[in-house]
Design a protein around this motif. Sequence first.
Motif, PDB file in Angstrom:
ATOM      1  N   THR A   1      41.613  75.792  93.777  1.00 40.48           N
ATOM      2  CA  THR A   1      40.728  74.667  93.462  1.00 40.48           C
ATOM      3  C   THR A   1      41.516  73.442  93.023  1.00 40.48           C
ATOM      4  OG1 THR A   1      39.008  76.224  92.779  1.00 40.48           O
ATOM      5  CG2 THR A   1      38.784  73.939  92.051  1.00 40.48           C
ATOM      6  N   LEU A   2      42.373  73.619  92.029  1.00 37.68           N
ATOM      7  CA  LEU A   2      43.107  72.486  91.463  1.00 37.68           C
ATOM      8  C   LEU A   2      44.274  72.074  92.346  1.00 37.68           C
ATOM      9  CD1 LEU A   2      43.020  73.808  87.807  1.00 37.68           C
ATOM     10  CD2 LEU A   2      41.680  71.909  88.734  1.00 37.68           C
ATOM     11  N   GLY A   3      44.725  73.000  93.198  1.00 44.58           N
ATOM     12  CA  GLY A   3      45.814  72.678  94.115  1.00 44.58           C
ATOM     13  C   GLY A   3      45.410  71.776  95.252  1.00 44.58           C
ATOM     14  N   ALA A   4      44.140  71.382  95.277  1.00 44.12           N
ATOM     15  CA  ALA A   4      43.667  70.436  96.287  1.00 44.12           C
ATOM     16  C   ALA A   4      43.613  69.013  95.747  1.00 44.12           C
ATOM     17  CB  ALA A   4      42.280  70.858  96.783  1.00 44.12           C
ATOM     18  N   LEU A   5      43.993  68.833  94.483  1.00 41.27           N
ATOM     19  CA  LEU A   5      43.902  67.524  93.831  1.00 41.27           C
ATOM     20  C   LEU A   5      45.293  66.936  93.649  1.00 41.27           C
ATOM     21  CD1 LEU A   5      41.280  68.470  91.085  1.00 41.27           C
ATOM     22  CD2 LEU A   5      40.853  67.467  93.341  1.00 41.27           C
TER      23      LEU A   5
ATOM     24  N   PHE B   1      51.572  73.905  83.420  1.00 41.29           N
ATOM     25  CA  PHE B   1      50.772  73.079  84.316  1.00 41.29           C
ATOM     26  C   PHE B   1      49.364  73.629  84.491  1.00 41.29           C
ATOM     27  CE2 PHE B   1      55.217  72.564  85.603  1.00 41.29           C
ATOM     28  CZ  PHE B   1      55.349  71.196  85.403  1.00 41.29           C
ATOM     29  N   LEU B   2      49.209  74.934  84.303  1.00 38.26           N
ATOM     30  CA  LEU B   2      47.896  75.557  84.468  1.00 38.26           C
ATOM     31  C   LEU B   2      47.816  76.773  83.572  1.00 38.26           C
ATOM     32  CD1 LEU B   2      45.201  75.848  86.108  1.00 38.26           C
ATOM     33  CD2 LEU B   2      46.488  77.271  87.719  1.00 38.26           C
ATOM     34  N   MET B   3      46.737  76.862  82.778  1.00 30.10           N
ATOM     35  CA  MET B   3      46.530  78.024  81.916  1.00 30.10           C
ATOM     36  C   MET B   3      45.031  78.308  81.863  1.00 30.10           C
ATOM     37  SD  MET B   3      47.390  78.590  77.855  1.00 30.10           S
ATOM     38  CE  MET B   3      49.161  78.394  77.996  1.00 30.10           C
ATOM     39  N   LEU B   4      44.615  79.417  82.469  1.00 31.68           N
ATOM     40  CA  LEU B   4      43.199  79.769  82.544  1.00 31.68           C
ATOM     41  C   LEU B   4      42.978  81.195  82.067  1.00 31.68           C
ATOM     42  CD1 LEU B   4      42.361  78.443  86.140  1.00 31.68           C
ATOM     43  CD2 LEU B   4      41.841  77.300  83.977  1.00 31.68           C
TER      44      LEU B   4
ATOM     45  N   ILE C   1      43.109  74.983  80.537  1.00 36.27           N
ATOM     46  CA  ILE C   1      43.639  73.631  80.583  1.00 36.27           C
ATOM     47  C   ILE C   1      44.493  73.455  81.831  1.00 36.27           C
ATOM     48  CG2 ILE C   1      43.636  73.300  78.084  1.00 36.27           C
ATOM     49  CD1 ILE C   1      46.649  73.949  78.138  1.00 36.27           C
ATOM     50  N   VAL C   2      44.572  72.199  82.257  1.00 35.57           N
ATOM     51  CA  VAL C   2      45.463  71.825  83.347  1.00 35.57           C
ATOM     52  C   VAL C   2      46.124  70.514  82.933  1.00 35.57           C
ATOM     53  CG1 VAL C   2      43.585  70.639  84.571  1.00 35.57           C
ATOM     54  CG2 VAL C   2      45.648  71.331  85.805  1.00 35.57           C
TER      55      VAL C   2
END
Length: 431
Positions: free
Chosen positions: A203-207, A141-144, A150-151
């Motif tokens: 950051t992405l956990g707010a979307l 789901f998330l790789m940074l 990518i997400v």
Amino acid sequence: MARIEGIWIQNFKSLKHVVLGKLPDTIGEGCEPLTPMTVVIGKNGVGKSTLFDVFGFLADALKFGVEEACDLRGRGGFEKIRSQGQTDYILFSIAYREDENAPLLTYVIDIGVEDFGRPVVERELLFQTPNKDIFENSTVFLMLANGKGIVCKGGGKGLNGFSYRETVDIYVTGGDFEQLIDEKVLEAEKVTLADTRKLGLATLGALNEHPKIVAFRQFIESWYLSYFTPDAARTLPLSGVQQHLNSKGDNLANVVQFMEREHRDKFQSILNRIAEKIPGIDTIDTEKTSDGRLLLRFNDKGFIDPFYAPQMSDGTLKVFAYLLLLEDPDPAPFICIEEPENGLYHKLLETLAAEFRSHATGRKGGSQLFITTHQPYFVDALEPEEVWILEKGSDGFATIRRASDDALVKSMVAEGLPLGGLWYSDYLDAS
């Protein structure tokens, strides 16, 4: 309710390499998941407070970023919290399930420093471990890596055709994300974070389009880490309701006010149940002040007039706060308490341990509890599967093992010998 099944810590203070519970692949292989109540025991100076602070650090990193988290709560900065003599990154990995029927998800974060010493998130990964009965392939789901990666959108079909091992290899080596998107990824997009000190999870956990990331962020945000102090609980705050007890306990009166207003029919029965478990207390009730505040009244056996919270002993306030925490109609999924025995009569500790376990293992799925202690009377009420022994190795770094790994200890407990007594008699020592 969500449950942590395993945690891996690397290069955090005295925890150079520590694994508790079950994690995917070879880390924690063959281990059983953490129990609903997990208790860590050990001598002074072996790292119990450090282990407690792991959860505090992760919560702070999510809220404030890794640079500020390194400095908060007297941590002293990155070089102070990185294990002495180590030059590699600090790593945390948490394996958890959103509920008992959900697949295992694992979150991994590596924290390093830039050339001029500023802490940054080097790598971050959230993935779902393959389950042969449900999924054929890994789902990432998330790789940074260094803020770029990518997400996966939506529920995420993730990395199509990637084995778990290949997924982690790409992550660890900082693989070619362009190739991943072109050849292997379904329903994914490239992302670049503006600040590598902030977690992608934040950051992405707010979307809403990333529900798995949102769920894990909310899970960490809802952790309850107890820094309770009785003096704080004695304060009389301004009138106003608050739903949950805060970490210091200085809003105890506000939580009482919330419970009395929102759960009026059963609040007195909750107070009665709590009163039955506190020695010397006959009843507990409330009194409303002229300015709208709600005061707690403790009716001590043998006295006509009640005592108010500011007059009560540290131990009474502490037990009341813990029991009120367990009575929360919407409890935190994960509660972390350091040395609950401080200030308590030793014969009360087994009762408190039993209350903790009853809550954690309740049919409604109570909170998962993580507790550190050095009190044998508390450990007497525990099972070997619930207890982890933290010790200092010959190199000065911490080692940890589960009490149930020792067949002799399991056998003696099965025959009726209390686990705390065995610990006091040095039967749990590695030697």
